[in-house]
Every structure is written in structure tokens, then in C-alpha cells.
Write a protein that holds these residues in place. Structure first.
Motif, short mmCIF file in Angstrom:
data_model
loop_
_atom_site.label_atom_id
_atom_site.label_comp_id
_atom_site.label_asym_id
_atom_site.label_seq_id
_atom_site.Cartn_x
_atom_site.Cartn_y
_atom_site.Cartn_z
N ASN A 236 0.81 -1.23 0.00
CA ASN A 236 0.00 0.00 0.00
C ASN A 236 0.84 1.27 0.00
O ASN A 236 0.30 2.39 0.03
N GLY A 237 2.15 1.11 -0.02
CA GLY A 237 3.02 2.27 -0.18
C GLY A 237 3.42 2.98 1.10
O GLY A 237 4.07 4.02 1.05
N SER A 238 3.05 2.44 2.26
CA SER A 238 3.36 3.14 3.51
C SER A 238 4.76 2.81 4.02
O SER A 238 5.30 3.53 4.86
N LEU A 239 5.38 1.73 3.53
CA LEU A 239 6.69 1.33 4.01
C LEU A 239 7.79 2.13 3.32
O LEU A 239 7.77 2.30 2.10
N TYR A 240 8.75 2.61 4.09
CA TYR A 240 9.91 3.26 3.48
C TYR A 240 11.14 3.07 4.35
O TYR A 240 11.03 2.83 5.56
N PHE B 299 12.19 -7.49 -0.21
CA PHE B 299 13.47 -7.44 -0.92
C PHE B 299 13.67 -6.03 -1.44
O PHE B 299 12.72 -5.35 -1.82
N VAL B 300 14.94 -5.58 -1.46
CA VAL B 300 15.24 -4.23 -1.93
C VAL B 300 16.39 -4.26 -2.93
O VAL B 300 17.24 -5.16 -2.92
N LYS B 301 16.40 -3.25 -3.77
CA LYS B 301 17.51 -3.03 -4.69
C LYS B 301 18.15 -1.70 -4.31
O LYS B 301 17.47 -0.67 -4.22
N GLY C 210 21.81 5.97 -0.24
CA GLY C 210 20.85 5.56 0.77
C GLY C 210 19.46 5.24 0.25
O GLY C 210 18.56 4.92 1.02
N ARG C 211 19.28 5.35 -1.08
CA ARG C 211 17.95 5.09 -1.65
C ARG C 211 17.83 3.62 -2.03
O ARG C 211 18.82 2.98 -2.40
N VAL C 212 16.57 3.10 -1.93
CA VAL C 212 16.32 1.71 -2.31
C VAL C 212 15.03 1.63 -3.10
O VAL C 212 14.14 2.47 -2.96
N GLU C 213 14.96 0.59 -3.91
CA GLU C 213 13.69 0.23 -4.56
C GLU C 213 13.15 -0.99 -3.82
O GLU C 213 13.88 -1.97 -3.60
N ILE C 214 11.89 -0.93 -3.41
CA ILE C 214 11.26 -2.04 -2.68
C ILE C 214 10.52 -2.90 -3.69
O ILE C 214 9.73 -2.39 -4.51
#
Length: 963
Positions: free
Chosen positions: A182-186, A508-510, A515-519
Motif C-alpha cells: 500500500n506504499g506506507s513502508l519506506y 526485498f530491496v535493490k 541511501g535510496r532503495v527500490e522495494i
């Protein structure tokens, strides 16, 4: 009685019961527990529920790591009284007990065992370590289950919920993955409360505030540029965390505060503030600062100019080039002139307000990473590398003193001291915590969610606040205000912990750099994770092949990094609505509980995390009602502590008094405030219990020969019986109302007053004569027995939710049998037609007159003029309107005298009166005649009948019985 007079004792209907006055609860209660288990009472109630409306009290899970304390007992007994009372009022009241099994406390215990054996946790595989944690939790669950059951708590004990069950772990992971989708995780890097001892981030709910003595320092920041009026001046800050000075990146001020430039004119040579120095301070605080700096004289030379755009030098800039950066002055809403200097040193990596100020000013790139997980300074920090703020036991490390000494050496200190203040500590290790900048996973509570559940708001915060105000009933109402203010002001939720025992953040992240990641957001990956957890539990995430297994052929495992942090345990317990209320057959049709019930600390704990979690995944609160209780204190109102020796363990109370006395203490107390308990309080509770037990014993003794054939219709009963049934019917409605409001103190007070005052001291006292001496077929005796039967069913079921063991004993004394139990009964619904307010008005008038008679006779008894009230025949003077309400023929029975004279004549001087009953006066007179050898009344006709030495009533009874 003469030797020739027959012994009429065997002709009386004297009480007969094996119900003992001495309860012997500690020894007897375990037998009833075993009986209920054999009967399967809880399951029988579920099987026989039919179309009853469900009532779900959802259990807040206790932590599986130690014996129960008195707070646990209070909590579980309150829950049990709610469940049992709702069941007996016609609901299908289900209660599934549960346990919180993951997290740091258990992990900590296993690590302690390792250390004791000289074993290194890091040398053990994470899967083996997790298995040891699981076994530890299992052992304590079994111990606590028995301790809870010993309190008489009903529930589905053979199938509780555990957060470490495979299905629970699968659902917790699935609920987390809803945050992913739902997009709330960062992933954010911001200061969080961090335990140097436990080396993990902590949530607010895992922190307690205790007094702590800290170093306090006043530090000079030289002005580098700004308004020319500031040239040569130094801005002074005050802080209780000297260790954060090396990470300072700014100084905050407030435009609402009046500031001035102050020049030192007289000072001792060894002062750190020297003659001629000019410092900038808030006007209201200047005097205090100069005093603590031991300045003997100073002058205010000018108003301070606007600080906007001003740049300061770091106080250690001259000691090493590491601190050669600019220190901007920034406007901060949190700055006050209540204490300190009117300026706040800001280290955005070590304070929430500081961080928010830097975000607001676009300066997030100035975050520092100077402090490591054990609170030691990193190698790159000059002078202080390796020094710790707190050591591994939570004691002060060497960092603060070294920094203060370096500030002195640099000429940057104005003053120093120590202060005792409220400071955050980990509630597990009891050690102080720090704010530390570290990458953590957060749930954004103000970001609109992409989930289509917007009935109560688009964001987690909006949904939570709407739920609090519109969907939840609060008991007491103050709970609403407390939780609302917490939700309204709280920051984003820190979900990640750097531990091993728990449910992992299954994502999982890329890495994208900087410090930025793609979830990774993929329903198919999520489904594979969920299925694996359902079959194997969360251990599946920690196996070597986990990444390839869950990513499958859709993704290259080398491109994606598996997150290894575990979820905050409050997320586990916050998710219980999904795997208990939603998924179990004995759960709730809509996945919402009727009631959550915990202590007031859970406004920042389970109530809080459940509300946030469900708002994100369900769109609203998972509860319709929230009840909170206070904490337990000793008799003097002191917090219980092993060191003070004032703890009261449930086990001790049960061993001495029995669990029912502990339960009665709960019922007698106002749980909305803190509750006191101790030896003297428990003695008082035991005394109340004995008085109540005596009332029940009288009923049992009298009801031995009652049968349905003897029942008298309500309309045919004497007024006294109908008055008692009026009171009973009114009380029935009151008891149900109070039980529905969870006001157990009001229930017990009302029932106890009725049982001991209206019954034992009034009705039973009056009707003993009829019950013992009237003939078996007398209307008066049969009416009294009918009333006693009705009273029995009401009192036994009203009190069963509180005194679970005693009411079972009472019930079985009257209705023995292998299948019999009071806990299979409902509270009887009493007819509305029994309520007769006019009748009760007359009854109250008679009772008032009776009180005056009783008072007059008590004086005669004390003076030994008479031995018993049956020796009296008082003359009672009453107003005409009162006389009209009294049946003169039965009034002697009401007053328990042999004879009585009622008159409206003016009372003679000296007659006995009571101020609270105006117009009524009593003149003592002795009863005339002989004493009946059977009923002991003194009447003129005694000795004139066919049976020697008896009155007319007793002679008639003896004739009816063929004697």
C-alpha cells in the motif's frame, strides 16, 4: 423448660446444610478446577450457544518469560469477570487467551545463558538460536497457563493463540506485506530511540521514563558571520547530553523570545566566562546563566539583532579541522525560555525535534554517523573514537567527561554541573537509551494509502483518529483523550529491529545509491513467502536458499537484497486481530473485537499498535470498546518493588486466602485508578467474603425441603415477600446495567448491601420465625421459601462471575450432580411486574419505624433489662399517616418482638427517638404472658392449649403434624 415439658426442637424446620462457614478455599479450589476441566464447561457453552449474539473479548498477549505478578492477576480477573458476566446475561462470550512470544526479552535470556556458558551468540546459527528462543517461550507458556487457570479464569486454554505459531507468523508477515503493497513502508535514516545495551532500536512503547542524573553544560558558540552587532559575540547553549556536541550541526532560536547581548564586567580569574566576553542569551534567563557561570557583574549592552542567516563556529573547530564546518542558526518552534539559555544546540542525528528542523530547512544531508550501535564514537571522530556514552551494563561511559574536558581545553565552556531529570530507559534492560541516527524501516502514517479503504480516512493517522472518536467506546472516557493525543502527535512508526527472534520484514530491496532503495512489490513473491511461513514458520526466511526460493524465476536473486531485520514485536501483537479475530472459528465475523482490556500503559502499547496496524490493513480500529485499568500499589500507595519488599504475589494470596478472595479484591476496587493491596486490605476483603458466605449459608439451610409444589404465586404473597421481590427485580436491572458497563465495583457494592442489609439484617431476621416455626403448608412459610429460591438463583448467578469457586460450591450444595455447574446457567430474568414502587414506599416507612424500635430495645439489652427482643412489647408512637402504612397485626413480627402496640397518641417525655426518623417515638414495655417452649415468643395464651407450654400458633402446627 421444665423436665415435664416436651422437647419441641424436632418439630421445628431448623436450617440443615453441609455448607461450611469456613471456606477452606486454598485447598478446595483446585478440585473445582479439575471438575470444570472434566465437564468441559467452556466448550459446552460454545456448543450450546445457538443463536446467541457473540461477545468477543480479545486477549492482549502477556509476554512468555516469567511468573505472574499481581498486575497480571488483576488484568486476567477483570477479563474473566467481563466474559462470565456477558455469558450469563445471554451472550456467547468467547475468550481465547494468547501469548506474545517473539522479541528481545526472550532473546536476552538466551544470550545470558550463552554468556554463562562462555558461548558466543555469533558463533551459533540463527536457526539454532531461534529454536532455543522458541523452546524458552514454550516452557513459560505452560507455566503461565497453569497460573492463570488457578485464578479461576475461563477460556480456550487447550487452544490459545501464540504469536510464534506458524499460522500466526504467516499472517504477521502477510500483514507486513500489505504495508509493502500500500506504499506506507519506506527506508529512512533518522534518529530513533536506541538501546546501547540491547543494540537495537526501540519503539516508544518499549521505553519508560525514570530519574537519571546527567552532566549539564553551557557551551559557547562563536559567531562567524551575521548582523555586525554580533561580531565578537558568542551564543551560549545549554544541554544535558554533552556527548551530542561532537555531532552538533546547528543552533535553534525563537523569534518569540527577547534576546540581549551581555558583557562580563567582573569575574574570577579561574572562570570560564572571562571579563570582557560578550555572550548572547535570552533576557529572562541571563541572570540564571551568569549565576551558574560564577560571573560577579555583567551589563546588557544591546538588544540582540535578528539571527536569520547568522553562522556560528563549532566550539571544537579550533581543536581539529573535523569540526570546521558552518553551524547555522535556525528558527525552531520547540525553543522556549523556561530553562537553559534560550538557544538549543541541534544534533539532527540525535534528536527528533532537531531532525525535523533540519528536514524543514532542507539540510538532511548534514546528518552525522558518529555514534555506533554500542554508543561508542566511530573511528573517524577525533579525540573521542571508541569512547562510549553508556557501557554494556547501562552505566555511564567515558564519552561525556572526555568531551567536557576537551571543551574546557578549547575555551568553549561557560559552566558545567549535574541535574536529575526524567530520562528514557529501556523497560526491558532498565538501561538508559540514546537517540541515534540509523537506517530503519518506517511506516508513513500521513501518506495516503493505495488500498481503497478510505471510509474513515486516507492515511493511517486519519483512520486511527476517526476510529477513536466515532467507532470506539472508552472505559473510562479519559482513555480516549490519552490515546487521541498520542496518535495526533506521534511520528512515523519504526518497524525494524536489529535482532534475531521474531518475524522478519519480508521484503526485498535493490540498492540505488545515496541511501535510496527500490522495494520489490510483487503479489506472487508475497504469496510464496506466506505459503512457506504457513508450512514452516518464519524460520523459512533465514534459510540459505530463501532469496532464490521466494524470488523464483521472476527475478535475479543477485539484484535483490533480502532484508534481515525483524519486526517490532508490537507489530506482532498489533496483528493479532487478523490471525485470532479474523481467522479462527471462534473469532469475530467481522474481525473486530467487542472489547480490548489492558492497563493504562497500553495506550502507548497494544491499544496503540493494534490501532495503527489495523488502520493500515483493515481501514479502522480492530475494537469497538477499550477498557483500561490502573496499576497495583502497596497499602501505602507505593509502587511495588522487590528491593522494598512490598510486593504481593498472586501465589501468596491464593495460598493464604484462595483465588476467590483475590477476585473479590478486584471486584471491590475501583480499577479505573491505581489499586492498593496488602495484608490489611486483604483481611477486609476476607471479612466481606465471610458476611456474604453467611447469607448464602442461611439460604441453603432453609431451602433443603423446598419443592415446586410449595411455590406461591407472586400475587398471593404477603407484602414483605413482594417488597423483597420488588427490590430484587430492581437490583436485577441495576446489576445487568453495571455488568454491561464493566463496573464490577458497583455490582458488588449493590449485591453486597442487598445481601447483608436487606436480607441478612432485615428479611432473614424477620422470617426466621416463620421458616422455623410455621407449619409446612403455611402461606407465610411457603412464600418465604419461594422468595428464598428466587433469591438463591439470582444471587448465585450474579456473583458467579466474581466468586467463581464459591458460587460453584453454593450451587452444587443445592443441585449436586456430575453435569451440574452454576457456570452453565444464565442470570434469571425477573418479571417487570414485580416492581411496585408504592409497595416499596410503604416498606421503607415500616423499616424506618423498625429502626427506632430496634434502637430502643438495644438500650434495654445493654442495660441487661432484657436478654432478647422477644421479651419486649414496646409502645410505638407514630404520626397518623405513618400508622396508615403499617399492618399492626404483623408489625410485632417485623420488629421481632412478642407483642407491640401502635398508637398515634403524643409520645411521653423521655420516649426513645432517632433524629433521622422524625415523629416516631418508642416507650419500652415488657411482653406479658409466658414464654412459648417452641417459638420462644412471650404471649398471654401460652399454656392454654392442648400441647403443654406452647402458643396458639405452635399448638396448631403440632396438631397439623399429628403430634
Amino acid at each position: 423448660m421444665s423436665s415435664e415439658t416436651p422437647d419441641y426442637k424436632d418439630t421445628l424446620n431448623l436450617p440443615k446444610t453441609d455448607f461450611p462457614m469456613r471456606a477452606g478455599l486454598p485447598k478446595r479450589e483446585p478440585d473445582w478446577l479439575a471438575r470444570w476441566e472434566k465437564l468441559g464447561v467452556y466448550d459446552r457453552l460454545r456448543d450450546g450457544a445457538g443463536d446467541r449474539k457473540p461477545f468477543i473479548l480479545h486477549d492482549g498477549p502477556p509476554y512468555a518469560n516469567g511468573h505472574l505478578h499481581i498486575g497480571h492477576a488483576l488484568n486476567k480477573v477483570l477479563k474473566d469477570m467481563v466474559v462470565r458476566s456477558q455469558q450469563m446475561m445471554g451472550r456467547d462470550a468467547r475468550y481465547v487467551p494468547g501469548w506474545d512470544c517473539h522479541g528481545l526479552p526472550i532473546e536476552w535470556k538466551i544470550e545470558e545463558q550463552y554468556r554463562a556458558k562462555g558461548k558466543d551468540k555469533d558463533e551459533v546459527s540463527v536457526l539454532d538460536f531461534r529454536q532455543e528462543c522458541r523452546k524458552f517461550a514454550e516452557g513459560w507458556i505452560d507455566i503461565q497457563r497453569d497460573e492463570f487457570k488457578r485464578l479461576g479464569v475461563t477460556g480456550k486454554w487447550d487452544n490459545p493463540y501464540l504469536t510464534m505459531d506458524y499460522h500466526a507468523e504467516a499472517v504477521i508477515a502477510d500483514e507486513f506485506m500489505k504495508f509493502v503493497m500500500n506504499g506506507s513502508l519506506y527506508l529512512g535514516s533518522k534518529p530513533v530511540m536506541w538501546s546501547p545495551v540491547e543494540k537495537t532500536a526501540l519503539a516508544e512503547a518499549e521505553v519508560e521514563y525514570k530519574d537519571h542524573t546527567s552532566h549539564t553544560i553551557w557551551v559557547k558558540f562563536p559567531v562567524a558571520s551575521g548582523d555586525p552587532a554580533l561580531d565578537g559575540a558568542k551564543v551560549v547553549i545549554w544541554t544535558t547530553t554533552p556527548w551530542t556536541i561532537p555531532s552538533n550541526r546547528g543552533v535553534a532560536f525563537s523569534s518569540r523570545i527577547s534576546y540581549g547581548l551581555f558583557r562580563v564586567t567582573e569575574a574570577r580569574e579561574d572562570n570560564w566566562l572571562k571579563v570582557g566576553e560578550t555572550v548572547v542569551l535570552a533576557d529572562p534567563l541571563a541572570e540564571d546563566v551568569m549565576k551558574v557561570a560564577r560571573v560577579e557583574a555583567y551589563e546588557r549592552v544591546a538588544d540582540a539583532p535578528d539571527f536569520t542567516g547568522a553562522i556560528l563556529k563549532h566550539p571544537l573547530a579550533g581543536a581539529d579541522g573535523y569540526w570546521g564546518y558552518d553551524v547555522p542558526m535556525l528558527e525552531g518552534d520547540f525553543v522556549t525560555d523556561d530553562a537553559g539559555t534560550g538557544f538549543v544546540h541541534t544534533a539532527p542525528s540525535h534528536g527528533a525535534d532537531d531532525y525535523d528542523l533540519f528536514v524543514k530547512n532542507g539540510l538532511v544531508d548534514r546528518m552525522t554517523h558518529n555514534v555506533l550501535e554500542d554508543s561508542s564514537f566511530a573511528e573517524h571522530v577525533p579525540f573521542f573514537a571508541g569512547l562510549k556514552v553508556f557501557d554494556h551494563k547501562g552505566k555511564e561511559g567515558k564519552a561525556n567527561k572526555a568531551i567536557i574536558e576537551k571543551l574546557v581545553e578549547a575555551g568553549a565552556l561557560a559552566a558545567r554541573g549535574k541535574t536529575t531529570h526524567s530520562y528514557p530507559h529501556s523497560w526491558r534492560s532498565k538501561a538508559p537509551v540514546i537517540y541515534r541516527n540509523t537506517p530503519q524501516w518506517f511506516a508513513a502514517i500521513d501518506k495516503p494509502l493505495d488500498d481503497g479503504m478510505d471510509d474513515y480516512g486516507a492515511t493511517i493517522r486519519e483512520r486511527a483518529l476517526t476510529s477513536i472518536d466515532q467507532l470506539v467506546k472508552w472505559t473510562p472516557q479519559t482513555g480516549r483523550n490519552r490515546l487521541y493525543s498520542m496518535i495526533e502527535a506521534r511520528p512515523d512508526w519504526v518497524l525494524s529491529r536489529q535482532r534475531a527472534w521474531g518475524v522478519p520484514l519480508t521484503c526485498f530491496v535493490k540498492r540505488l545509491g545515496e541511501g535510496r532503495v527500490e522495494i520489490l512489490r510483487d503479489d506472487k513473491v508475497n504469496a510464496r513467502i506466506r505459503d512457506a511461513f504457513e508450512a514452516e514458520g518464519a524460520d523459512a526466511w533465514f534459510r540459505d536458499d530463501a532469496a532464490a526460493r521466494f524470488l523464483g524465476s521472476d527475478y535475479d536473486a543477485s539484484d535483490w537484497e533480502k532484508v534481515t531485520d525483524i519486526l517490532d514485536v508490537w507489530f506482532d501483537s498489533g496483528s493479532t486481530h487478523a490471525f485470532v479475530l479474523r481467522d479462527r472459528e471462534d473469532g469475530s465475523a467481522d474481525g473486530i473485537a467487542d472489547l480490548y482490556l489492558e492497563g493504562t500503559d497500553q495506550h502507548r502499547g497494544w491499544f496503540h499498535s493494534s490501532l495503527l496496524q489495523a488502520s493500515a490493513t483493515k481501514g479502522r480500529a480492530p475494537y469497538r470498546g477499550v477498557l483500561t485499568h490502573g496499576f497495583t500499589l502497596d497499602e501505602k500507595g507505593m509502587k511495588m518493588s522487590k528491593s522494598l519488599g512490598n510486593t504481593v504475589a498472586p501465589e501468596q494470596v491464593i495460598k493464604q486466602y484462595g483465588a476467590d478472595i483475590l477476585r473479590l479484591w478486584v471486584a471491590q476496587s475501583d480499577y479505573t485508578a491505581d489499586l492498593r493491596i496488602g495484608p490489611e486490605i486483604l483481611k477486609g476483603v476476607a471479612d466481606s467474603y465471610r458476611r456474604l458466605r453467611n447469607t448464602l449459608r442461611f439460604m441453603l439451610g432453609s431451602l433443603g425441603d423446598f419443592s415446586e409444589e410449595l411455590r406461591v404465586p407472586h400475587a398471593e404473597m404477603p407484602e414483605l415477600e413482594r417488597a423483597i421481590l420488588h427490590k430484587l427485580a430492581e437490583l436485577d436491572r441495576l446489576v445487568r446495567k453495571h455488568y454491561d458497563e464493566y463496573d464490577f465495583q458497583a455490582v458488588f457494592q449493590a449485591v453486597f448491601h442487598f445481601a447483608t442489609i436487606d436480607l441478612s439484617s432485615y428479611y432473614f431476621d424477620i422470617r426466621k420465625d416463620a421458616l422455623y416455626c410455621d407449619g409446612d403448608d403455611s402461606l407465610r412459610r411457603r412464600s418465604a421459601l419461594t422468595v428464598l429460591d428466587t433469591l438463591f438463583h439470582s444471587l448465585a448467578t450474579w456473583l458467579a462471575p466474581v466468586l467463581v469457586f464459591t458460587m460453584e460450591e453454593v450451587w452444587l450444595e443445592r443441585f449436586p450432580g456430575e453435569e451440574s455447574s452454576v457456570h452453565l446457567q444464565d442470570m434469571p430474568v425477573l418479571p417487570e411486574s414485580w416492581i411496585d414502587h408504592d409497595l416499596w414506599t410503604r416498606t421503607e416507612a415500616r423499616r424506618a419505624v423498625r429502626r427506632v424500635v430496634t434502637g430502643a430495645l438495644e438500650i434495654e439489652r445493654r442495660s441487661k433489662t432484657i436478654g432478647a427482643s422477644l421479651e419486649a412489647a414496646p409502645v410505638v408512637h407514630v404520626p397518623a399517616e405513618t400508622a396508615a402504612l403499617i399492618d399492626a397485626d404483623s408489625f410485632a413480627d417485623l420488629c421481632i418482638t412478642s407483642q407491640i402496640t401502635l398508637t398515634t397518641d403524643v409520645a411521653p417525655k423521655g420516649a426513645f427517638t432517632l433524629d433521622e426518623v422524625p415523629g416516631v417515638a418508642v416507650v419500652f414495655a415488657r411482653a406479658q404472658g409466658e414464654k412459648c417452649d417452641r417459638c420462644w415468643k412471650i404471649l398471654p395464651d401460652v399454656g392454654t392449649h392442648s400441647h403443654a407450654g406452647v402458643c396458639g400458633r405452635c399448638d396448631e402446627v403440632l396438631n397439623e403434624e399429628g403430634l
